[in-house]
Motif scaffolding. Structure first.
Motif, PDB file in Angstrom:
ATOM      1  N   VAL A 232      -3.547   3.410 -11.658  1.00 40.17           N
ATOM      2  CA  VAL A 232      -3.455   2.057 -11.256  1.00 40.17           C
ATOM      3  C   VAL A 232      -2.779   1.707  -9.931  1.00 40.17           C
ATOM      4  CG1 VAL A 232      -2.301  -0.120 -11.985  1.00 40.17           C
ATOM      5  CG2 VAL A 232      -3.696   1.143 -13.798  1.00 40.17           C
ATOM      6  N   ASN A 233      -1.726   2.321  -9.569  1.00 38.75           N
ATOM      7  CA  ASN A 233      -1.157   2.285  -8.187  1.00 38.75           C
ATOM      8  C   ASN A 233      -1.988   2.658  -7.068  1.00 38.75           C
ATOM      9  OD1 ASN A 233       1.835   1.391  -8.146  1.00 38.75           O
ATOM     10  ND2 ASN A 233       1.731   2.532 -10.005  1.00 38.75           N
ATOM     11  N   ILE A 234      -2.886   3.415  -7.317  1.00 36.52           N
ATOM     12  CA  ILE A 234      -3.690   3.989  -6.344  1.00 36.52           C
ATOM     13  C   ILE A 234      -4.859   2.603  -6.107  1.00 36.52           C
ATOM     14  CG2 ILE A 234      -5.680   5.596  -5.677  1.00 36.52           C
ATOM     15  CD1 ILE A 234      -3.974   7.585  -6.651  1.00 36.52           C
ATOM     16  N   ILE A 235      -5.242   2.267  -7.144  1.00 39.84           N
ATOM     17  CA  ILE A 235      -6.475   1.316  -7.100  1.00 39.84           C
ATOM     18  C   ILE A 235      -5.924  -0.088  -6.663  1.00 39.84           C
ATOM     19  CG2 ILE A 235      -7.986  -0.158  -8.541  1.00 39.84           C
ATOM     20  CD1 ILE A 235      -8.237   2.318 -10.333  1.00 39.84           C
TER      21      ILE A 235
ATOM     22  N   THR B 264       0.736  -1.190   0.084  1.00 41.02           N
ATOM     23  CA  THR B 264       0.129  -0.011  -0.171  1.00 41.02           C
ATOM     24  C   THR B 264       0.926   1.359  -0.043  1.00 41.02           C
ATOM     25  OG1 THR B 264      -1.847  -1.028   1.139  1.00 41.02           O
ATOM     26  CG2 THR B 264      -1.600   1.191   1.318  1.00 41.02           C
ATOM     27  N   VAL B 265       1.734   1.443   0.702  1.00 41.49           N
ATOM     28  CA  VAL B 265       2.748   2.570   1.142  1.00 41.49           C
ATOM     29  C   VAL B 265       3.586   2.622  -0.474  1.00 41.49           C
ATOM     30  CG1 VAL B 265       4.494   3.541   2.165  1.00 41.49           C
ATOM     31  CG2 VAL B 265       2.794   2.756   3.377  1.00 41.49           C
ATOM     32  N   ALA B 266       4.284   1.534  -0.682  1.00 36.40           N
ATOM     33  CA  ALA B 266       5.023   1.641  -1.867  1.00 36.40           C
ATOM     34  C   ALA B 266       3.945   2.121  -3.092  1.00 36.40           C
ATOM     35  CB  ALA B 266       5.536   0.459  -2.042  1.00 36.40           C
ATOM     36  N   SER B 267       2.867   1.794  -3.238  1.00 38.66           N
ATOM     37  CA  SER B 267       2.122   1.950  -4.480  1.00 38.66           C
ATOM     38  C   SER B 267       1.673   3.307  -4.164  1.00 38.66           C
ATOM     39  CB  SER B 267       0.794   0.978  -4.326  1.00 38.66           C
ATOM     40  OG  SER B 267       1.296  -0.244  -4.557  1.00 38.66           O
ATOM     41  N   LEU B 268       1.413   4.161  -3.063  1.00 34.82           N
ATOM     42  CA  LEU B 268       1.077   5.258  -2.821  1.00 34.82           C
ATOM     43  C   LEU B 268       2.179   6.241  -3.195  1.00 34.82           C
ATOM     44  CD1 LEU B 268      -1.340   5.169   0.218  1.00 34.82           C
ATOM     45  CD2 LEU B 268      -1.918   5.638  -2.018  1.00 34.82           C
ATOM     46  N   LEU B 269       3.332   5.895  -2.900  1.00 36.03           N
ATOM     47  CA  LEU B 269       4.617   6.740  -3.302  1.00 36.03           C
ATOM     48  C   LEU B 269       4.913   6.621  -4.599  1.00 36.03           C
ATOM     49  CD1 LEU B 269       6.898   5.923  -0.145  1.00 36.03           C
ATOM     50  CD2 LEU B 269       5.686   7.966  -0.442  1.00 36.03           C
ATOM     51  N   THR B 270       4.533   5.439  -5.189  1.00 40.19           N
ATOM     52  CA  THR B 270       4.863   5.134  -6.720  1.00 40.19           C
ATOM     53  C   THR B 270       3.706   5.991  -7.527  1.00 40.19           C
ATOM     54  OG1 THR B 270       5.608   3.058  -6.530  1.00 40.19           O
ATOM     55  CG2 THR B 270       4.601   3.729  -8.652  1.00 40.19           C
TER      56      THR B 270
ATOM     57  N   GLY C 249       2.317  11.024 -10.510  1.00 38.29           N
ATOM     58  CA  GLY C 249       1.113  11.860 -10.513  1.00 38.29           C
ATOM     59  C   GLY C 249       1.936  13.484 -10.734  1.00 38.29           C
ATOM     60  N   LEU C 250       3.048  13.416 -10.166  1.00 31.03           N
ATOM     61  CA  LEU C 250       3.923  14.465 -10.079  1.00 31.03           C
ATOM     62  C   LEU C 250       4.461  14.759 -11.421  1.00 31.03           C
ATOM     63  CD1 LEU C 250       5.577  14.420  -6.754  1.00 31.03           C
ATOM     64  CD2 LEU C 250       4.080  16.202  -7.400  1.00 31.03           C
ATOM     65  N   SER C 251       4.790  13.711 -12.081  1.00 34.20           N
ATOM     66  CA  SER C 251       5.246  13.927 -13.464  1.00 34.20           C
ATOM     67  C   SER C 251       4.260  14.159 -14.513  1.00 34.20           C
ATOM     68  CB  SER C 251       5.663  12.364 -14.030  1.00 34.20           C
ATOM     69  OG  SER C 251       7.094  11.896 -13.206  1.00 34.20           O
TER      70      SER C 251
ATOM     71  N   THR D 125       2.174  10.912 -23.161  1.00 35.26           N
ATOM     72  CA  THR D 125       3.040  10.804 -21.912  1.00 35.26           C
ATOM     73  C   THR D 125       2.267  11.097 -20.724  1.00 35.26           C
ATOM     74  OG1 THR D 125       4.919  11.245 -23.534  1.00 35.26           O
ATOM     75  CG2 THR D 125       5.182  11.422 -21.004  1.00 35.26           C
ATOM     76  N   LEU D 126       1.417  12.372 -20.861  1.00 38.17           N
ATOM     77  CA  LEU D 126       0.486  12.595 -19.646  1.00 38.17           C
ATOM     78  C   LEU D 126      -0.498  11.448 -19.453  1.00 38.17           C
ATOM     79  CD1 LEU D 126      -0.181  15.084 -17.919  1.00 38.17           C
ATOM     80  CD2 LEU D 126      -2.119  15.530 -19.709  1.00 38.17           C
ATOM     81  N   LEU D 127      -1.197  10.920 -20.448  1.00 35.25           N
ATOM     82  CA  LEU D 127      -1.876   9.739 -20.153  1.00 35.25           C
ATOM     83  C   LEU D 127      -1.198   8.414 -19.572  1.00 35.25           C
ATOM     84  CD1 LEU D 127      -4.275  10.035 -23.460  1.00 35.25           C
ATOM     85  CD2 LEU D 127      -5.004  10.856 -20.963  1.00 35.25           C
ATOM     86  N   THR D 128      -0.134   8.399 -20.035  1.00 33.77           N
ATOM     87  CA  THR D 128       0.906   7.257 -19.236  1.00 33.77           C
ATOM     88  C   THR D 128       1.078   7.541 -17.920  1.00 33.77           C
ATOM     89  OG1 THR D 128       1.631   6.671 -21.607  1.00 33.77           O
ATOM     90  CG2 THR D 128       2.842   5.884 -19.521  1.00 33.77           C
ATOM     91  N   PHE D 129       1.580   8.521 -17.639  1.00 32.54           N
ATOM     92  CA  PHE D 129       1.753   8.789 -16.104  1.00 32.54           C
ATOM     93  C   PHE D 129       0.687   8.792 -15.211  1.00 32.54           C
ATOM     94  CE2 PHE D 129       6.069  10.882 -17.464  1.00 32.54           C
ATOM     95  CZ  PHE D 129       6.716   9.855 -16.918  1.00 32.54           C
ATOM     96  N   SER D 130      -0.454   9.392 -15.911  1.00 32.55           N
ATOM     97  CA  SER D 130      -1.910   9.573 -15.324  1.00 32.55           C
ATOM     98  C   SER D 130      -2.341   7.981 -14.978  1.00 32.55           C
ATOM     99  CB  SER D 130      -2.763  10.312 -15.947  1.00 32.55           C
ATOM    100  OG  SER D 130      -2.463  11.553 -16.233  1.00 32.55           O
ATOM    101  N   SER D 131      -2.377   7.283 -15.967  1.00 30.47           N
ATOM    102  CA  SER D 131      -2.940   6.065 -15.678  1.00 30.47           C
ATOM    103  C   SER D 131      -2.043   5.204 -14.812  1.00 30.47           C
ATOM    104  CB  SER D 131      -2.920   5.244 -17.242  1.00 30.47           C
ATOM    105  OG  SER D 131      -1.873   5.030 -17.849  1.00 30.47           O
ATOM    106  N   PHE D 132      -0.686   5.279 -14.836  1.00 28.91           N
ATOM    107  CA  PHE D 132       0.279   4.735 -13.899  1.00 28.91           C
ATOM    108  C   PHE D 132      -0.188   4.880 -12.396  1.00 28.91           C
ATOM    109  CE2 PHE D 132       4.800   3.843 -12.088  1.00 28.91           C
ATOM    110  CZ  PHE D 132       4.511   2.575 -12.345  1.00 28.91           C
ATOM    111  N   ALA D 133      -0.315   6.284 -12.202  1.00 24.96           N
ATOM    112  CA  ALA D 133      -0.581   6.739 -10.975  1.00 24.96           C
ATOM    113  C   ALA D 133      -1.807   6.115 -10.380  1.00 24.96           C
ATOM    114  CB  ALA D 133      -0.653   8.128 -10.949  1.00 24.96           C
TER     115      ALA D 133
END
Length: 165
Positions: free
Chosen positions: A162-165, A121-127, A132-134, A152-160
């Protein structure tokens, strides 16, 4: 035929290291593009950081948990720094190191290290924070026409996400 997780991990580590090497080779030829260095080194560091999970019983190895994830988080944070440099902003190294130190601080709590769910959970939130900052850095300068900005924006956003979910 089934692939085991160890084989996939080795292939993933090798891929990240090789991709990082490509970025570094291109940077060596085009030194006026420092973001290539900011993206190449973290890819290599991420691949090396993932190697900490190649040890048998890594799930209970304190150093593999702390250092492997710290290296992986730092690598993701360097991608964020690369986006900042690309957008002509100064790197925010104090924030990057601070976020990574949050992970190290959590790892100093034995109950946390003993709980796989808490660590994930913590590693996913930090990831998600770094991704999200990117995305935010790219969004801030959206007036500048750049063909790869939206993907690129969509890639970083979707990665963020997925890590939250």
């Amino acid at each position: 035929m089934q692939l085991d997780s160890f084989t996939l991990l080795v292939a993933g580590c090798a891929f990240l290291v090789m991709l990082g090497a490509v970025f570094l080779l291109v940077w060596a030829r085009h030194r006026d593009t420092p973001e290539l260095l900011w993206w190449g080194l973290p890819l290599m560091l991420g691949g090396v950081g993932l190697a900490a999970y190649m040890k048998p019983d890594w799930q209970t190895d304190y150093l593999a948990i702390m250092l492997g994830n710290a290296a992986r988080l730092f690598a993701l944070g360097c991608l964020w720094q690369g986006v900042r440099v690309f957008q002509h902003r100064k790197p925010a190294m104090i924030r990057l190191i601070g976020i990574c130190l949050i992970w190290v601080a959590f790892c100093s709590v034995p109950v946390f290290v003993g709980s796989m769910g808490s660590r994930v959970t913590v590693a996913s939130l930090l990831t998600a924070t770094f991704a999200g900052l990117s995305a935010w850095e790219l969004w801030r300068d959206r007036e500048e026409a750049l063909a790869s900005r939206l993907p690129t924006l969509l890639t970083f956003s979707s990665f963020a996400l997925v890590n939250i979910i």
